[in-house]
Design a protein around this motif. Structure first.
Motif, PDB file in Angstrom:
ATOM      1  N   GLY A  96       0.851  -1.184   0.000  1.00 49.70           N
ATOM      2  CA  GLY A  96       0.000   0.000   0.000  1.00 49.70           C
ATOM      3  C   GLY A  96       0.883   1.229   0.000  1.00 49.70           C
ATOM      4  O   GLY A  96       1.886   1.281   0.716  1.00 49.70           O
ATOM      5  N   MET A  97       0.517   2.220  -0.797  1.00 49.54           N
ATOM      6  CA  MET A  97       1.368   3.401  -0.996  1.00 49.54           C
ATOM      7  C   MET A  97       0.719   4.627  -0.361  1.00 49.54           C
ATOM      8  O   MET A  97      -0.474   4.890  -0.567  1.00 49.54           O
ATOM      9  N   VAL A  98       1.516   5.371   0.413  1.00 52.38           N
ATOM     10  CA  VAL A  98       1.094   6.657   0.964  1.00 52.38           C
ATOM     11  C   VAL A  98       1.947   7.728   0.289  1.00 52.38           C
ATOM     12  O   VAL A  98       3.167   7.732   0.423  1.00 52.38           O
ATOM     13  N   PHE A  99       1.285   8.610  -0.438  1.00 49.06           N
ATOM     14  CA  PHE A  99       1.980   9.588  -1.276  1.00 49.06           C
ATOM     15  C   PHE A  99       2.274  10.879  -0.518  1.00 49.06           C
ATOM     16  O   PHE A  99       1.700  11.155   0.532  1.00 49.06           O
ATOM     17  N   GLN A 100       3.146  11.698  -1.114  1.00 45.34           N
ATOM     18  CA  GLN A 100       3.470  12.997  -0.522  1.00 45.34           C
ATOM     19  C   GLN A 100       2.242  13.893  -0.445  1.00 45.34           C
ATOM     20  O   GLN A 100       2.051  14.614   0.530  1.00 45.34           O
ATOM     21  N   SER A 101       1.422  13.872  -1.499  1.00 43.21           N
ATOM     22  CA  SER A 101       0.365  14.876  -1.635  1.00 43.21           C
ATOM     23  C   SER A 101      -1.037  14.303  -1.512  1.00 43.21           C
ATOM     24  O   SER A 101      -1.963  14.766  -2.172  1.00 43.21           O
ATOM     25  N   GLY A 156      -2.656  17.592   7.431  1.00 40.54           N
ATOM     26  CA  GLY A 156      -2.301  16.448   8.273  1.00 40.54           C
ATOM     27  C   GLY A 156      -3.418  15.427   8.349  1.00 40.54           C
ATOM     28  O   GLY A 156      -3.179  14.215   8.331  1.00 40.54           O
ATOM     29  N   GLN A 157      -4.666  15.922   8.431  1.00 36.46           N
ATOM     30  CA  GLN A 157      -5.805  15.007   8.454  1.00 36.46           C
ATOM     31  C   GLN A 157      -5.939  14.270   7.128  1.00 36.46           C
ATOM     32  O   GLN A 157      -6.211  13.073   7.086  1.00 36.46           O
ATOM     33  N   GLN A 158      -5.729  14.983   6.017  1.00 41.31           N
ATOM     34  CA  GLN A 158      -5.785  14.335   4.708  1.00 41.31           C
ATOM     35  C   GLN A 158      -4.725  13.232   4.595  1.00 41.31           C
ATOM     36  O   GLN A 158      -4.990  12.157   4.042  1.00 41.31           O
ATOM     37  N   GLN A 159      -3.539  13.503   5.127  1.00 45.03           N
ATOM     38  CA  GLN A 159      -2.493  12.487   5.045  1.00 45.03           C
ATOM     39  C   GLN A 159      -2.839  11.274   5.905  1.00 45.03           C
ATOM     40  O   GLN A 159      -2.538  10.130   5.533  1.00 45.03           O
ATOM     41  N   ASP A 177       6.100   7.682   0.954  1.00 45.00           N
ATOM     42  CA  ASP A 177       6.982   8.529   0.156  1.00 45.00           C
ATOM     43  C   ASP A 177       6.991   9.947   0.728  1.00 45.00           C
ATOM     44  O   ASP A 177       6.110  10.756   0.430  1.00 45.00           O
ATOM     45  N   GLU A 178       7.973  10.233   1.591  1.00 46.05           N
ATOM     46  CA  GLU A 178       8.091  11.545   2.245  1.00 46.05           C
ATOM     47  C   GLU A 178       6.720  12.025   2.725  1.00 46.05           C
ATOM     48  O   GLU A 178       6.220  13.057   2.274  1.00 46.05           O
ATOM     49  N   GLY A 202       3.631  -3.584  14.553  1.00 49.98           N
ATOM     50  CA  GLY A 202       4.164  -4.680  13.771  1.00 49.98           C
ATOM     51  C   GLY A 202       3.913  -4.612  12.281  1.00 49.98           C
ATOM     52  O   GLY A 202       4.186  -5.588  11.561  1.00 49.98           O
ATOM     53  N   TRP A 203       3.400  -3.481  11.774  1.00 45.95           N
ATOM     54  CA  TRP A 203       3.293  -3.324  10.337  1.00 45.95           C
ATOM     55  C   TRP A 203       4.695  -3.253   9.732  1.00 45.95           C
ATOM     56  O   TRP A 203       5.608  -2.670  10.316  1.00 45.95           O
ATOM     57  N   THR A 204       4.865  -3.831   8.571  1.00 50.77           N
ATOM     58  CA  THR A 204       6.124  -3.713   7.838  1.00 50.77           C
ATOM     59  C   THR A 204       6.058  -2.446   7.009  1.00 50.77           C
ATOM     60  O   THR A 204       5.132  -2.264   6.208  1.00 50.77           O
ATOM     61  N   THR A 205       7.018  -1.543   7.212  1.00 48.70           N
ATOM     62  CA  THR A 205       6.970  -0.252   6.524  1.00 48.70           C
ATOM     63  C   THR A 205       8.328   0.078   5.912  1.00 48.70           C
ATOM     64  O   THR A 205       9.377  -0.284   6.452  1.00 48.70           O
ATOM     65  N   ILE A 206       8.269   0.758   4.771  1.00 46.02           N
ATOM     66  CA  ILE A 206       9.451   1.325   4.130  1.00 46.02           C
ATOM     67  C   ILE A 206       9.157   2.795   3.918  1.00 46.02           C
ATOM     68  O   ILE A 206       8.154   3.151   3.290  1.00 46.02           O
ATOM     69  N   ILE A 207      10.020   3.653   4.446  1.00 45.86           N
ATOM     70  CA  ILE A 207       9.725   5.080   4.514  1.00 45.86           C
ATOM     71  C   ILE A 207      10.850   5.888   3.875  1.00 45.86           C
ATOM     72  O   ILE A 207      12.010   5.779   4.284  1.00 45.86           O
ATOM     73  N   VAL A 208      10.490   6.701   2.892  1.00 46.36           N
ATOM     74  CA  VAL A 208      11.403   7.723   2.379  1.00 46.36           C
ATOM     75  C   VAL A 208      11.167   8.983   3.200  1.00 46.36           C
ATOM     76  O   VAL A 208      10.031   9.486   3.261  1.00 46.36           O
ATOM     77  N   THR A 209      12.195   9.491   3.858  1.00 45.16           N
ATOM     78  CA  THR A 209      12.003  10.643   4.732  1.00 45.16           C
ATOM     79  C   THR A 209      13.291  11.439   4.878  1.00 45.16           C
ATOM     80  O   THR A 209      14.395  10.913   4.716  1.00 45.16           O
ATOM     81  N   HIS A 210      13.111  12.738   5.172  1.00 43.74           N
ATOM     82  CA  HIS A 210      14.232  13.585   5.589  1.00 43.74           C
ATOM     83  C   HIS A 210      14.160  13.883   7.091  1.00 43.74           C
ATOM     84  O   HIS A 210      14.971  14.653   7.605  1.00 43.74           O
ATOM     85  N   GLU A 211      13.185  13.277   7.765  1.00 43.30           N
ATOM     86  CA  GLU A 211      13.029  13.481   9.212  1.00 43.30           C
ATOM     87  C   GLU A 211      13.993  12.540   9.932  1.00 43.30           C
ATOM     88  O   GLU A 211      13.639  11.418  10.320  1.00 43.30           O
TER      89      GLU A 211
END
Length: 259
Positions: A96-101, A156-159, A177-178, A202-211
């Motif tokens: 599942g993908m969570v986008f920047q925008s 933030g709510q939209q994200q 993705d960020e 315990g979700w498996t996640t891969i995160i692109v971030t600058h945080e």
């Protein structure tokens, strides 16, 4: 059948070029089930292209991606046709993908956005999808917003709706993705808090971030990329706390000095 002791995600030899721009140059990494991996690096280093390749929003030129028991060898994938569509659809269904925008449907309510994938793509019963969606909206703190439209929500709510929408597909791995890059600074914390909770559950996640500080708190593994290659990898204590490569040190100094 996949070996139960094998990593959940296995990426080998991933290559991708856009014309003369060679974005990925033989990317290899694995991700164990129930862990969080962060991808760090400057803009243009290939981080987002890796995520989009895992979700087959971009089709790599070569290399293999396995998620769970679904594997695609992109070097042998037909350029088009039913077989190619079936292989890519099976791989895409694993994540599942969570986008920047956010990318929410503006004409649909929050609840309708979350059930869209389960009902239209996975063909699950609408009543079941609604029950799951309400649980997820409660989990991300937005149950009271189920009947509202995206324009009525903060960024933030939209994200957070975007996160619930990704989870509604019951993926094996969630790709971020960020997820805070498009948010006002005061809204960043509420999204990062939800992602921390997912990691702890315990979700498996891969995160692109600058945080960087957030990465240190949640990640089991960090990869630093530059120029389409993995320059350095290890735990956050190794990659962020004690980087061995000068390029990694330069990047971290620049990010941390900028606050």
């Amino acid at each position: 059948m996949t070996d139960p002791t094998a990593p959940l995600v296995d990426v080998r030899g991933l290559e991708k070029a856009f014309g003369d721009n060679h974005v990925l140059r033989g990317i290899d990494f694995t991700v164990d089930a129930g862990t969080t991996t962060v991808l760090l690096g400057p803009s243009g280093s290939g981080k987002t292209t890796i995520l989009r390749s895992l979700n087959v929003l971009e089709t790599p030129d070569s290399g293999t991606v396995r998620i769970g028991d679904v594997e695609v060898d992109f070097a042998t994938l037909p350029a088009r046709g039913k077989a190619a569509r079936e292989q890519t659809a099976r791989l895409r269904a694993q994540s599942g993908m969570v986008f920047q925008s956010h990318n929410l449907f503006p004409h649909k309510t929050v609840l309708e956005n979350v059930i869209e994938g389960p009902v239209q793509v996975q063909k699950r019963p609408r009543e079941e999808a609604i029950a799951d969606a309400l649980e997820l909206l409660d989990q991300v703190g937005l149950i009271e917003k189920a009947g509202q439209h995206p324009f009525q929500l903060s960024g933030g709510q939209q994200q957070r709706v975007g996160i619930a929408r990704a989870l509604a597909l019951k993926p094996k791995v969630v790709l971020f993705d960020e997820p805070t890059s498009a948010l006002d600074p005061e809204l960043v914390g509420e999204v990062l808090s939800v992602i921390k909770d997912l990691a702890s559950e315990g979700w498996t996640t891969i995160i692109v971030t600058h945080e960087i500080r957030f990465a240190e708190q949640v990640a089991d593994q960090a990869l630093f990329l530059d120029g389409g290659v993995v320059v350095e990898r290890g735990t956050c204590a190794q990659v962020i706390g004690d980087p061995q490569e000068e390029r990694t040190r330069q990047f971290l100094r620049r990010i941390l000095d900028a606050g």
